[in-house]
Design an enzyme around this catalytic site. Structure first.
Site, PDB file in Angstrom:
ATOM      1  N   TYR A 149       0.832  -1.212   0.000  1.00 53.32           N
ATOM      2  CA  TYR A 149       0.000   0.000   0.000  1.00 53.32           C
ATOM      3  C   TYR A 149       0.864   1.259   0.000  1.00 53.32           C
ATOM      4  O   TYR A 149       0.725   2.135  -0.860  1.00 53.32           O
ATOM      5  CB  TYR A 149      -0.926  -0.015   1.214  1.00 53.32           C
ATOM      6  CG  TYR A 149      -1.901   1.135   1.257  1.00 53.32           C
ATOM      7  CD1 TYR A 149      -2.952   1.228   0.344  1.00 53.32           C
ATOM      8  CD2 TYR A 149      -1.777   2.139   2.213  1.00 53.32           C
ATOM      9  CE1 TYR A 149      -3.852   2.294   0.384  1.00 53.32           C
ATOM     10  CE2 TYR A 149      -2.669   3.199   2.265  1.00 53.32           C
ATOM     11  CZ  TYR A 149      -3.704   3.267   1.346  1.00 53.32           C
ATOM     12  OH  TYR A 149      -4.593   4.333   1.393  1.00 53.32           O
ATOM     13  N   ASP A 150       1.806   1.321   0.961  1.00 51.12           N
ATOM     14  CA  ASP A 150       2.635   2.530   1.114  1.00 51.12           C
ATOM     15  C   ASP A 150       3.431   2.831  -0.154  1.00 51.12           C
ATOM     16  O   ASP A 150       3.416   3.949  -0.669  1.00 51.12           O
ATOM     17  CB  ASP A 150       3.619   2.360   2.284  1.00 51.12           C
ATOM     18  CG  ASP A 150       2.929   2.057   3.607  1.00 51.12           C
ATOM     19  OD1 ASP A 150       1.701   1.892   3.609  1.00 51.12           O
ATOM     20  OD2 ASP A 150       3.623   1.956   4.633  1.00 51.12           O
ATOM     21  N   GLY A 152       3.021   1.452  -3.167  1.00 55.81           N
ATOM     22  CA  GLY A 152       2.122   1.606  -4.323  1.00 55.81           C
ATOM     23  C   GLY A 152       1.655   3.041  -4.459  1.00 55.81           C
ATOM     24  O   GLY A 152       1.664   3.622  -5.556  1.00 55.81           O
ATOM     25  N   ASN A 178      -6.075   9.906   8.518  1.00 53.92           N
ATOM     26  CA  ASN A 178      -7.198   9.107   9.044  1.00 53.92           C
ATOM     27  C   ASN A 178      -8.541   9.826   8.916  1.00 53.92           C
ATOM     28  O   ASN A 178      -8.706  10.935   9.431  1.00 53.92           O
ATOM     29  CB  ASN A 178      -6.968   8.785  10.527  1.00 53.92           C
ATOM     30  CG  ASN A 178      -5.855   7.798  10.738  1.00 53.92           C
ATOM     31  OD1 ASN A 178      -4.747   8.015  10.256  1.00 53.92           O
ATOM     32  ND2 ASN A 178      -6.122   6.712  11.433  1.00 53.92           N
ATOM     33  N   ARG A 190      -9.849  -0.836  10.871  1.00 49.40           N
ATOM     34  CA  ARG A 190      -9.420   0.513  11.258  1.00 49.40           C
ATOM     35  C   ARG A 190      -9.884   0.797  12.681  1.00 49.40           C
ATOM     36  O   ARG A 190     -10.888   0.265  13.143  1.00 49.40           O
ATOM     37  CB  ARG A 190      -9.967   1.549  10.290  1.00 49.40           C
ATOM     38  CG  ARG A 190      -9.340   1.435   8.924  1.00 49.40           C
ATOM     39  CD  ARG A 190      -9.656   2.651   8.095  1.00 49.40           C
ATOM     40  NE  ARG A 190     -10.062   2.239   6.767  1.00 49.40           N
ATOM     41  CZ  ARG A 190     -10.142   3.061   5.739  1.00 49.40           C
ATOM     42  NH1 ARG A 190      -9.856   4.333   5.888  1.00 49.40           N
ATOM     43  NH2 ARG A 190     -10.509   2.628   4.556  1.00 49.40           N
ATOM     44  N   VAL A 191      -9.166   1.695  13.319  1.00 52.48           N
ATOM     45  CA  VAL A 191      -9.351   1.847  14.759  1.00 52.48           C
ATOM     46  C   VAL A 191     -10.750   2.373  15.110  1.00 52.48           C
ATOM     47  O   VAL A 191     -11.376   1.889  16.056  1.00 52.48           O
ATOM     48  CB  VAL A 191      -8.201   2.721  15.328  1.00 52.48           C
ATOM     49  CG1 VAL A 191      -8.250   4.147  14.829  1.00 52.48           C
ATOM     50  CG2 VAL A 191      -8.203   2.695  16.833  1.00 52.48           C
ATOM     51  N   SER A 193     -13.730   2.117  13.395  1.00 52.02           N
ATOM     52  CA  SER A 193     -14.760   1.097  13.174  1.00 52.02           C
ATOM     53  C   SER A 193     -14.569  -0.086  14.130  1.00 52.02           C
ATOM     54  O   SER A 193     -15.550  -0.622  14.662  1.00 52.02           O
ATOM     55  CB  SER A 193     -14.754   0.624  11.719  1.00 52.02           C
ATOM     56  OG  SER A 193     -13.447   0.350  11.278  1.00 52.02           O
ATOM     57  N   PRO A 278       2.761   2.956  12.598  1.00 50.90           N
ATOM     58  CA  PRO A 278       3.381   4.232  12.971  1.00 50.90           C
ATOM     59  C   PRO A 278       3.021   4.664  14.394  1.00 50.90           C
ATOM     60  O   PRO A 278       1.893   4.464  14.831  1.00 50.90           O
ATOM     61  CB  PRO A 278       2.798   5.231  11.954  1.00 50.90           C
ATOM     62  CG  PRO A 278       2.036   4.445  10.965  1.00 50.90           C
ATOM     63  CD  PRO A 278       1.781   3.095  11.522  1.00 50.90           C
ATOM     64  N   ARG A 279       3.983   5.262  15.084  1.00 56.23           N
ATOM     65  CA  ARG A 279       3.749   5.737  16.455  1.00 56.23           C
ATOM     66  C   ARG A 279       2.952   7.048  16.454  1.00 56.23           C
ATOM     67  O   ARG A 279       2.180   7.290  17.367  1.00 56.23           O
ATOM     68  CB  ARG A 279       5.096   5.990  17.162  1.00 56.23           C
ATOM     69  CG  ARG A 279       5.967   4.786  17.337  1.00 56.23           C
ATOM     70  CD  ARG A 279       5.561   3.914  18.503  1.00 56.23           C
ATOM     71  NE  ARG A 279       5.200   4.652  19.700  1.00 56.23           N
ATOM     72  CZ  ARG A 279       4.467   4.126  20.677  1.00 56.23           C
ATOM     73  NH1 ARG A 279       4.010   2.904  20.594  1.00 56.23           N
ATOM     74  NH2 ARG A 279       4.179   4.845  21.751  1.00 56.23           N
TER      75      ARG A 279
END
Length: 314
Positions: A149-150, A152, A178, A190-191, A193, A278-279
């Site tokens: 994904y990243d 692409g 987001n 996803r966080v 949902s 990612p943080r």
């Protein structure tokens, strides 16, 4: 016979979460909208209310294959955008970003259409710069499980700017942070949902890591407004432009807010952090503020109320 002077707009990935909201908004703006989607992660349910509209058309199509149309504008949103979906078939994910961009850029070149690329904050990877500005080149693992994904999306940006330099194409590139709202896929991992569905089912709310990692959450209506402003901006503003909410929340704060709003007896449970997660993720939106007069308006609680109401209907 009256000839329509409506703008003909193509939305790829138009049956997805963001795509369906964009199609809806474009119809309100008076456009003729052609939505194409292969329904890999999108669903006809997202656009069923638009099908009776004579100015809306749906075509099942995979952007990794060329398509021949006459259009004035193209919004290229096609690509599964949640880890659950894009890691299921990582090779196809990369092809969707790269071949999809090539095919849509070719269409734009032939028709003289202005073309918009839905890029992502994932191009910044796990950033060393905080908040992230558009000048930052990112810190991305090219061989990890998120790389399809990243990388692409990074390659798609490269193609857009090379088509601009080589063929003088009118391009717009938005880096989306987001986003949440009604029509999110309930099982997309996803966080927002995840937390809402777990709270509604009375299950434990799963936090990966210690919950101190941060995200910025933009309500979908605000994001779509940003899309239109960028697409309609002057030719010299190509982007990339960050579109997202600069107000930062920890994952734990989000979980606690959702739990309070939904009610119930769910508990917060900690799990190991996934690889390459990612943080920190927070957009610097100075460019969007200055050139598009855009910034998010919907506060988190207000957006969550609408999103929770949607998930209750499923």
């Amino acid at each position: 016979m009256k000839v329509s002077n409506r703008k003909r707009v193509l939305v790829t990935g138009g049956a997805g979460f963001l795509g369906s909201h964009l199609c809806e908004r474009l119809l309100l703006e008076g456009a003729d909208v052609l939505c194409i989607d292969n329904l890999y992660s999108g669903t006809k349910d997202n656009i069923s209310h638009l099908l009776p509209n004579p100015h809306f058309e749906f075509q099942r199509h995979d952007v990794t294959f060329p398509i021949y149309l006459e259009v004035d504008e193209i919004y290229n949103l096609a690509c599964p955008a949640s880890p659950v979906h894009y890691q299921r078939d990582p090779v196809q994910t990369t092809k969707t970003s790269v071949h999809g961009a090539i095919n849509m850029l070719g269409l734009a070149k032939r028709t003289g259409a202005r073309i918009f690329q839905a890029s992502t904050s994932e191009v910044y990877g796990d950033p060393e710069v905080h908040p992230q500005t558009e000048e930052y080149w990112g810190r991305v693992n090219p061989i990890g499980i998120r790389s399809c994904y990243d990388e692409g999306k990074r390659c798609a940006e490269t193609l857009f700017f090379d088509y601009r330099r080589q063929h003088g194409l009118g391009i717009k590139v938005a880096r989306i942070f987001n986003t949440y709202g009604p029509r999110m896929h309930p099982n997309d991992g996803r966080v927002v949902s995840n937390f809402i569905m777990q709270a509604l089912r009375g299950e434990d709310i799963t936090i990966y890591g210690d919950g101190s990692q941060t995200r910025s959450f933009c309500y979908v209506d605000d994001l779509i407004e940003g899309f239109l402003r960028l697409m309609n901006s002057s030719d010299d503003l190509t982007g990339p432009v960050n579109l997202g909410n600069p107000v930062e929340f920890t994952i734990r704060e989000l979980a606690e807010t959702i739990l309070e709003m939904v009610g119930g007896t769910s508990k917060l449970v900690l799990r190991p952090l996934p690889h390459d997660d990612p943080r920190q993720r927070q957009p610097n939106i100075s460019l969007a503020k200055e050139h598009l007069d855009w910034e998010p308006k919907v506060p988190l609680r207000e957006g969550l109320e609408k999103t929770i109401a949607y998930f209750r209907t499923l």
